[in-house]
Design an enzyme around this catalytic site. Structure first.
Site, PDB file in Angstrom:
ATOM      1  CE  LYS A 166     -79.448 -72.311 -46.230  1.00  0.00           C
ATOM      2  NZ  LYS A 166     -77.963 -71.912 -46.674  1.00  0.00           N
ATOM      3  CD  GLU A 208     -78.642 -84.039 -34.477  1.00  0.00           C
ATOM      4  OE1 GLU A 208     -77.715 -84.077 -33.693  1.00  0.00           O
ATOM      5  OE2 GLU A 208     -79.588 -84.938 -34.197  1.00  0.00           O
ATOM      6  CB  CYS A 212     -70.717 -82.341 -35.606  1.00  0.00           C
ATOM      7  SG  CYS A 212     -71.203 -83.943 -36.228  1.00  0.00           S
ATOM      8  CD  GLU A 219     -67.872 -77.421 -33.958  1.00  0.00           C
ATOM      9  OE1 GLU A 219     -68.567 -76.594 -34.049  1.00  0.00           O
ATOM     10  OE2 GLU A 219     -68.233 -78.718 -33.922  1.00  0.00           O
TER      11      GLU A 219
END
Ligand code: NAD
Length: 497
Positions: free
Chosen positions: A191, A267, A302, A401
């Site tokens: 996906k 993750e 990331c 973040e």
């Protein structure tokens, strides 16, 4: 061969045939509902495709198909050497189509074409090749049993793997999952993010051309959480692997608990500290790396080095070097091979980044460069690399973040304080240390709660290094042989002789 010019890329973009349907049982198909969503380029807002908007009905079809393929043994029980040869062909086809795939990636999510072609594509190909090569090198175990017993400890594929991936490295993140999942003999339902579905759809056909049997690899694009949620709740999905935000990661664990306790491997996000001690061997090199650590891929990484911790004694000198290096990173047209900062993925992400910049101002951080949208006249979504000095680790820009090119500079006085600040975050994905002292490097590396630690460089490692996070950055590891843990179950078979 020379790299195509911007004019050549633009010409290719104008005639590019884009596949926008889901891929199930080796064929492209519209969503069961017939619904589509608009896929627009962040470079200029142009409509690239109307992509199949899959939902639970499509998940039903794809998972049933993946299950049937798995049970048939057509892939799961194929001799390792044969599976390896097919996966190597698959990697080879990605390589043969590298320019087409790079162009799709750049148009879809805005990264510079040079990065798509020279970073993402080779890394995706290497990942598939490396995993393929491992297939006939992995042995199982024979236990140290008494004379009248034989104990076998074997690994088996888990069955049906659902992989949900993000938009920042769409193809590469997909390959980090696909490589070991397919190598281990599983069937996969992928996906892709609604913000970047195009390369996943394209490589599905290449997989079948390479010889991966229909049903073993299906792709379901979808808007929002609909189809991802359906996969995460599905009783016939054995393992769910994910790369994306920590917020979604937590939700996926809930879905697994509410359904069949499928294995969930995550993750997730990061807020990585890049620690520069006064005795760093080369401050210019450290400054260059610090600029790259926040500007590469528009900061949509990331492991972005988004918290720059600098020893107070050299802080002002270092920030001067840093600002010079950041000037080398300027947004430009993503199809220009000279561009090193492309477009953010969409207007929504731009809004998020600008809100964080406003929060930096509001909390009293000092803006040293950047700070706003640029090139708006192009219709594209660009933001200038931004550096805030005088940041405290309590500020919002240091805690959350941002996923954009916004750097927080934080001063520290001692190694203990550096470690305390570095670890004062819910995340634990990566960290870097710059020092000439071997002992300080090792002691600091040990004290840092992060899955990857780089010394006197930023972003080291290759397919041989496990990649993943401590704390709320996730669990399990991608890359390296450790990745196979996610895609296999251990079985103990004990025989009385
Ligand atoms: P996201 O969590 O919004 O979306 C990731 C994927 O999950 C997308 O495919 C999305 O459609 C899907 N999704 C969203 N909500 C869902 C739900 N409720 N149920 C099922 N699926 C759902 O993340 P993003 O914005 O696409 O990506 C950025 C994030 O990814 C950042 O936090 C970044 O740190 C992280 N990331 C982590 C790594 C890593 O290896 N640790 C690598 C790249 C990106």
């Amino acid at each position: 061969m020379s790299t195509p010019s911007r004019t050549e890329w633009e010409h290719r973009a104008s005639i590019l045939k884009i596949e926008s349907r889901a891929f199930i049982h080796g064929e492209y198909a519209a969503a069961v509902s017939g619904a589509t969503f608009d896929c627009r380029s962040p470079i200029d807002g142009r409509l690239l495709a109307q992509v199949a908007s899959c939902d639970a009905a499509d998940a039903e079809r794809a998972v049933a198909d993946a299950r049937a393929a798995f049970e048939s043994g057509v892939w799961s029980r194929l001799a390792p050497a044969k599976r390896k040869a097919i996966m190597q062909r698959f990697a080879g086809l990605l390589e043969a189509h590298d320019e087409e795939l790079a162009l799709l990636e750049t148009l879809d999510m805005g990264k510079p074409i040079n990065d798509a072609l020279k970073v993402d594509l080779p890394a995706a190909v290497r990942c598939l090749r490396w995993c393929a090569e491992a297939i006939d090198k992995l042995y199982d175990e024979v236990a140290p049993t008494p004379h009248d017993q034989l104990g076998l400890v074997t690994r088996e594929p888990v069955g049906v793997v659902a992989a949900i991936v993000p938009w920042n490295f769409p193809l590469l993140m997909a390959c980090w999952k696909l490589g070991p999942a397919l190598a281990a003999g599983n069937s996969v339902v992928l996906k892709p993010s609604e913000k970047s579905p195009l390369t996943a759809l394209r490589i599905a056909r290449l997989a079948v051309e390479a010889g991966i049997p229909p049903g073993v690899f299906n792709v379901l694009p979808g808007y929002g959480h609909t189809v991802g949620k359906a996969l995460a709740l599905h009783m016939e999905v054995d393992t769910l692997v994910f790369t994306g935000s920590t917020r979604t990661a937590k939700q996926l664990m809930i879905y697994a608990g509410e359904s069949n306790l499928k294995r969930v491997w995550l993750e997730a996000g990061g807020k990585s500290p890049n620690i520069v001690f006064a005795d760093a061997p080369d401050l210019r090199a450290a400054a260059r790396a610090a600029a790259g650590a926040i500007c590469f891929n528009q900061g949509e990484v990331c492991t972005a080095g988004s918290r720059l911790l600098v020893e107070a004694a050299i802080k002002d000198e270092f920030v001067t070097l840093l600002l010079e290096e950041v000037q080398r990173w300027q947004p430009g047209h993503p199809l220009d091979p000279a561009t090193n900062v492309g477009a953010l993925v969409d207007e929504q992400q731009l809004g998020t980044v600008l809100d964080y910049i406003a929060a930096g101002h509001a909390e009293g951080a000092q803006l040293r460069c950047g700070g706003g949208r640029v090139l708006a006249e192009t219709g594209g979504v660009f933001v200038a690399p931004t550096v805030f000095d005088g940041v405290s680790n309590a500020m919002k820009i240091a805690r959350e973040e941002i996923f954009g090119p916004v750097l927080s500079v934080i001063a520290f006085d001692s190694a203990e304080e550096a470690v305390r600040i570095a670890n004062d975050t819910p995340y634990g994905l990566a960290a870097a240390i710059w020092t000439a002292s071997l002992s300080k490097a090792h002691l600091t590396a040990k004290a840092l709660r992060a899955g990857s630690v780089w010394i006197n460089q930023y972003d080291g490692g290759d397919m041989t290094a496990p990649f993943g996070g401590f704390k709320q950055s996730g669990n399990g590891r991608d890359k390296s042989l450790h990745a196979f843990d996610k895609y296999t179950e251990l079985k103990a078979t004990w025989i009385k002789l």
